[in-house]
Design a protein around this motif. Sequence first.
Motif, mmCIF file in Angstrom:
data_model
loop_
_atom_site.group_PDB
_atom_site.id
_atom_site.type_symbol
_atom_site.label_atom_id
_atom_site.label_comp_id
_atom_site.label_asym_id
_atom_site.label_seq_id
_atom_site.Cartn_x
_atom_site.Cartn_y
_atom_site.Cartn_z
ATOM 1 N N GLN A 1 0.832 -1.195 0.000
ATOM 2 C CA GLN A 1 0.000 0.000 0.000
ATOM 3 C C GLN A 1 0.868 1.247 0.000
ATOM 4 N N THR A 2 0.492 2.199 -0.813
ATOM 5 C CA THR A 2 1.152 3.493 -0.826
ATOM 6 C C THR A 2 0.082 4.547 -0.571
ATOM 7 N N PHE A 3 0.461 5.794 -0.744
ATOM 8 C CA PHE A 3 -0.482 6.896 -0.564
ATOM 9 C C PHE A 3 -0.434 7.768 -1.805
ATOM 10 N N TYR B 1 2.369 10.048 -5.929
ATOM 11 C CA TYR B 1 2.411 8.912 -5.015
ATOM 12 C C TYR B 1 3.452 9.161 -3.928
ATOM 13 N N TRP B 2 3.163 8.660 -2.712
ATOM 14 C CA TRP B 2 4.062 8.818 -1.578
ATOM 15 C C TRP B 2 4.143 7.511 -0.803
ATOM 16 N N PRO B 3 5.321 7.185 -0.241
ATOM 17 C CA PRO B 3 5.474 5.932 0.499
ATOM 18 C C PRO B 3 4.816 5.956 1.873
ATOM 19 N N ARG B 4 4.429 7.140 2.351
ATOM 20 C CA ARG B 4 3.761 7.267 3.646
ATOM 21 C C ARG B 4 2.799 8.445 3.593
ATOM 22 N N HIS B 5 1.978 8.564 4.623
ATOM 23 C CA HIS B 5 1.001 9.651 4.645
ATOM 24 C C HIS B 5 1.646 10.954 5.109
ATOM 25 N N TRP B 6 1.286 12.052 4.409
ATOM 26 C CA TRP B 6 1.722 13.386 4.794
ATOM 27 C C TRP B 6 0.495 14.291 4.875
ATOM 28 N N PRO C 1 -4.886 6.761 1.447
ATOM 29 C CA PRO C 1 -4.306 5.438 1.179
ATOM 30 C C PRO C 1 -4.653 4.990 -0.235
#
Length: 239
Positions: free
Chosen positions: A4-6, A14-19, A33
């Motif tokens: 899962q990415t964000f 796309y981002w590897p974590r939530h910001w 998500p």
Amino acid sequence: MPPQTFRCVGCGAYWPRHWPTCNRCWRHGHIIPWSERQRAAIDSKPAASNARAVARMNWGEIEQSAYPELRLRISALVLVYGEAGAGKSSWACSLINAIKGPVCLIAAEEGLSPTLANRLQRCRIARDDFHVLTRASVDAAVEFATRIKAIAIALDSVQESAWSATELRHVLGVCPDLKLLVAVAQVNRGGLPSGPNTLRHEADVVVRVEQMRWAIDKKSRYQDPIGVGGDVLPPKEIS
């Protein structure tokens, strides 16, 4: 399970974590998500030929009457981008509508909606062989385009559909009748196409649209891009 990415629903990044805030478009509260989908099945189908066959292939120009100053060759990938409401979707629709033969608009962003109906009416598009497809994966789009023998496809937009630059190029390779693929892109806060730079790198022609005016943005593999452009629609048709 795919990792899962964000993803920012504002610009498609796309981002590897939530910001809390997207560092690409600077919108706040737009990152959600997002499950990575599996690669398209067409990616597992290699293309094979030989030197003689490639040399004999027809790489001639694509005939289109919408923008005569724009030169395109068979198997062209065109990236068109601009701010919301600038006219990039109308430009893409007008371009593929000016090509003889079945064409397909993949309306990933608007779907079958009054907004799309108004655009097609504004662009004077009412052909039976101007097909509209929505909620389609890469493989579903390839199957549909192959079945109708599509000559040209416009994807609106790349960010909403989440197609990669590699998949765009592969679609051109696996659809036997396809001569042109136009990818419509949203822009980030800096006014550049949202998403990875591979989109611009992979494209044969890059077009920028501003206030219903278009111009080649520095890149064309088919002509000198300086000074090439004009109105998205004839002035009397702009509303």
